[in-house]
Design a protein around this motif. Sequence first.
Motif, mmCIF file in Angstrom:
data_model
loop_
_atom_site.group_PDB
_atom_site.id
_atom_site.type_symbol
_atom_site.label_atom_id
_atom_site.label_comp_id
_atom_site.label_asym_id
_atom_site.label_seq_id
_atom_site.Cartn_x
_atom_site.Cartn_y
_atom_site.Cartn_z
ATOM 1 N N THR A 84 0.666 -1.279 0.110
ATOM 2 C CA THR A 84 -0.111 0.007 -0.054
ATOM 3 C C THR A 84 0.739 1.372 -0.016
ATOM 4 O O THR A 84 0.540 2.216 -0.498
ATOM 5 C CB THR A 84 -0.893 -0.068 1.218
ATOM 6 O OG1 THR A 84 -0.083 -0.040 2.175
ATOM 7 C CG2 THR A 84 -2.019 -1.016 1.067
ATOM 8 N N LYS A 96 -7.041 8.341 -5.959
ATOM 9 C CA LYS A 96 -6.813 7.151 -5.468
ATOM 10 C C LYS A 96 -5.734 7.116 -4.218
ATOM 11 O O LYS A 96 -5.840 6.382 -3.403
ATOM 12 C CB LYS A 96 -6.326 6.344 -6.455
ATOM 13 C CG LYS A 96 -7.281 5.789 -7.509
ATOM 14 C CD LYS A 96 -7.865 4.284 -7.122
ATOM 15 C CE LYS A 96 -8.557 3.617 -8.118
ATOM 16 N NZ LYS A 96 -8.951 2.346 -7.592
ATOM 17 N N VAL A 121 -7.114 8.406 -0.704
ATOM 18 C CA VAL A 121 -7.727 7.352 -0.101
ATOM 19 C C VAL A 121 -6.790 6.379 0.614
ATOM 20 O O VAL A 121 -6.935 6.032 1.788
ATOM 21 C CB VAL A 121 -8.589 6.417 -1.077
ATOM 22 C CG1 VAL A 121 -9.212 5.343 -0.395
ATOM 23 C CG2 VAL A 121 -9.833 7.565 -1.670
ATOM 24 N N ILE A 122 -5.822 5.945 -0.011
ATOM 25 C CA ILE A 122 -4.831 5.038 0.647
ATOM 26 C C ILE A 122 -4.133 5.570 1.758
ATOM 27 O O ILE A 122 -3.984 5.039 2.641
ATOM 28 C CB ILE A 122 -3.911 4.494 -0.769
ATOM 29 C CG1 ILE A 122 -4.515 3.441 -1.388
ATOM 30 C CG2 ILE A 122 -2.682 3.423 0.324
ATOM 31 C CD1 ILE A 122 -3.783 3.223 -2.601
ATOM 32 N N GLU A 166 -4.753 8.117 3.574
ATOM 33 C CA GLU A 166 -5.668 8.417 4.882
ATOM 34 C C GLU A 166 -5.898 7.117 5.403
ATOM 35 O O GLU A 166 -5.814 7.309 6.745
ATOM 36 C CB GLU A 166 -6.811 8.985 4.222
ATOM 37 C CG GLU A 166 -6.784 10.500 3.908
ATOM 38 C CD GLU A 166 -8.230 10.888 3.524
ATOM 39 O OE1 GLU A 166 -9.038 10.120 2.720
ATOM 40 O OE2 GLU A 166 -8.391 12.210 3.405
ATOM 41 N N LYS A 167 -5.854 6.127 4.880
ATOM 42 C CA LYS A 167 -6.160 4.706 5.508
ATOM 43 C C LYS A 167 -5.100 4.119 6.152
ATOM 44 O O LYS A 167 -5.189 3.480 7.121
ATOM 45 C CB LYS A 167 -6.482 3.618 4.291
ATOM 46 C CG LYS A 167 -7.064 2.336 4.770
ATOM 47 C CD LYS A 167 -7.484 1.447 3.575
ATOM 48 C CE LYS A 167 -8.686 2.001 3.114
ATOM 49 N NZ LYS A 167 -9.065 0.908 1.887
ATOM 50 N N VAL A 168 -3.754 4.701 5.637
ATOM 51 C CA VAL A 168 -2.832 3.994 6.527
ATOM 52 C C VAL A 168 -2.009 5.130 7.305
ATOM 53 O O VAL A 168 -1.002 4.833 7.616
ATOM 54 C CB VAL A 168 -1.579 3.441 5.368
ATOM 55 C CG1 VAL A 168 -2.082 2.358 4.662
ATOM 56 C CG2 VAL A 168 -1.208 4.646 4.525
ATOM 57 N N HIS A 169 -2.640 6.219 7.152
ATOM 58 C CA HIS A 169 -2.108 7.479 8.031
ATOM 59 C C HIS A 169 -0.785 7.667 7.648
ATOM 60 O O HIS A 169 0.012 8.320 8.871
ATOM 61 C CB HIS A 169 -2.307 6.829 9.511
ATOM 62 C CG HIS A 169 -3.681 6.788 10.014
ATOM 63 N ND1 HIS A 169 -4.682 7.407 10.090
ATOM 64 C CD2 HIS A 169 -4.158 5.316 10.509
ATOM 65 C CE1 HIS A 169 -5.726 6.567 10.503
ATOM 66 N NE2 HIS A 169 -5.322 5.445 10.672
#
Length: 651
Positions: A291, A320, A323-324, A326-329
Amino acid sequence: MTHFFKICFCSGCLILLSSQFIFAQIEKAEVIPLSISVRDSILSELSNAGSDSLQLEAVFKRIRRRRRTLKDSYKAVLHTYIRHCSDEGFERGEMLMLDRMGVNERFAGRFDSAVYYHNQSLVLALQQGDSLQLSYNYNNLGQVYRLQDMSSLAIANFHKALAIQEAIGNTKGAAYTQNTLGAAYVVQEDYPKALYYFNQSLESASNVGDKRTMSYNYGAIGEVYLLQDQVDSAMYYFNEAKNIKLEIGDKKGLAVAQHLIGQAWYAAGNMEEASASFQTALSSHIKNRNTRYAALCYDFMGKIMLVENKMDSAAYYLDKAKVIAEKVHKFEYLMSINKSLIELYQKREDWPLAIEVLNENQTIRDSVFNLKKNKAIQTLEIEYQTEKRQHQIDLLSAENDLKNQGIQLGIAIIVLLLLSIALGVYVQSARRKRGVLERDKLKQQLLRSQMNPHFLFNALGSIQSYMYKNDVKNAARYMGNFAALTRSILNNSNVEQVSLEEELSTLRNYLELEKMRMQNSFDYKIELPDTLDIEFVDVPPMMVQPFVENAIKHGVKDMSEGGMISISFKEEGELLHVVVVDNGIGLKKSINAANKSHRSMATAIFNQRIKIIQKNYPNVPAPLIQDISGAGTSGTQIDIFLPIMELSSHE
């Protein structure tokens, strides 16, 4: 306690969390019932082992190999093992598993807990005088601090690990630590020191033939040059990294190298080449679930689209990426992505959105600043506590030294006399054992050197057949594959063991070459159970290939099509059970068809090697070859048993 261990003890005694709190939290945690049979089997072995150190060592190795299978049960099993070793007084097992627990906590992002466990392991290593384990502990502590952006603490621990590794001659470990030191100095933007340690690591890894670490260093050196806008130098090192990744079959690493090459093309202003590199890398990142690099790839693709004024495509890629991120901070990724989004909205003259993202970026920047400030304060506190504890240790040590001097002198005289008597007996015994060991070691190396030229001779015959047919394209392709295979064999010729992952890579390469030579008249399949962790299972090199070679040469060689060679691997206790099956003419017909004077050199060498291996691993049975021909079927099955050897490296 020696002066060296007094110095080491300072960070070993620094415990950030109380043991009661840690263990209470673990005991409350609910164990998810996945792979129950594996978990219960390990716990049963642990219970039956009691205080038997050999059995406990075997259970430790099994837990390490089964960590992916255990999944959510892994941490609970580690904890049970630690408690068992503590109760039974097996400090070595407790020390090793505390370190494993620290690594597990680090991977899970529980950094305070990771520091606690590594320090607990370090204290036991100090008590036992285990220098190798000390280097592991310091290295792992450095990794934990590095991941928290505590660079000064990370560097201090890496330097301690490196000093020990150099003192005990652990060149491979030193190469790894030098690489991590370089990465820590990159964070501090001290590029000269970063380059110094990356180059030191590269030299150390080259000396021991550690291709994987060499590739890491080439990539890291390239990144340092790219940070300094030296694009040509960066491109050179990225390509060197890529070539080694291709050579060792590291697909994940190859995708990263391709990604870095894309960044170099982007910095050089060549958007076409950059886009092609990122697209190639992106498909691999998604497949490998990487990721971090997937987010970076999408970000760079968005930047390229902005340069080319393709606004819709830019928006697609940047969304895209965001989104990634933000998900993995990943705050640093978010700031880079937001900067590109601001440019996009400005070009579209969408000022409200541009201002919104600008404000968001300022909030992130403030958060990062506050986080760094808190980390700096925490680092100072840790350094203060370390220095304070060291001062206390020095005072106590000095007081104890004065009290014990008289007693120690008397004991020393008695011990010296006893040692003088025992030394003569020991030296004679050690010389005899060393002589036997050296003969066996030399014989192993000789047998491997016999096998490798034989193997290379067969492969060269394949290339020659293409050249006779004047098939230049396939000859070149075959030569490229053969060169990679040759390097792999030569790398393994001087080592006692390799990971199963490396062995499989060599085996697949050999099968592909033979398949090309025989014009795809046969196919093959390699079957591995999900529970077999090929990165952490070590075996003797080049032990399966002779039987695969015989399956081709004497089994399917006369088949114009439809040949099949199946190779399956299964772990059975401390052995790896390998089954090679071909659907050729069968064992009896193969023997009758062969020239009576023919003798398989590869198989003969295998038999000699297995006899030597059986001296250290007496439970390894001889291979079993059987004819499986029956009604309407034919073929040969070979059952090979290999020892699963002690892991040669530490995570």
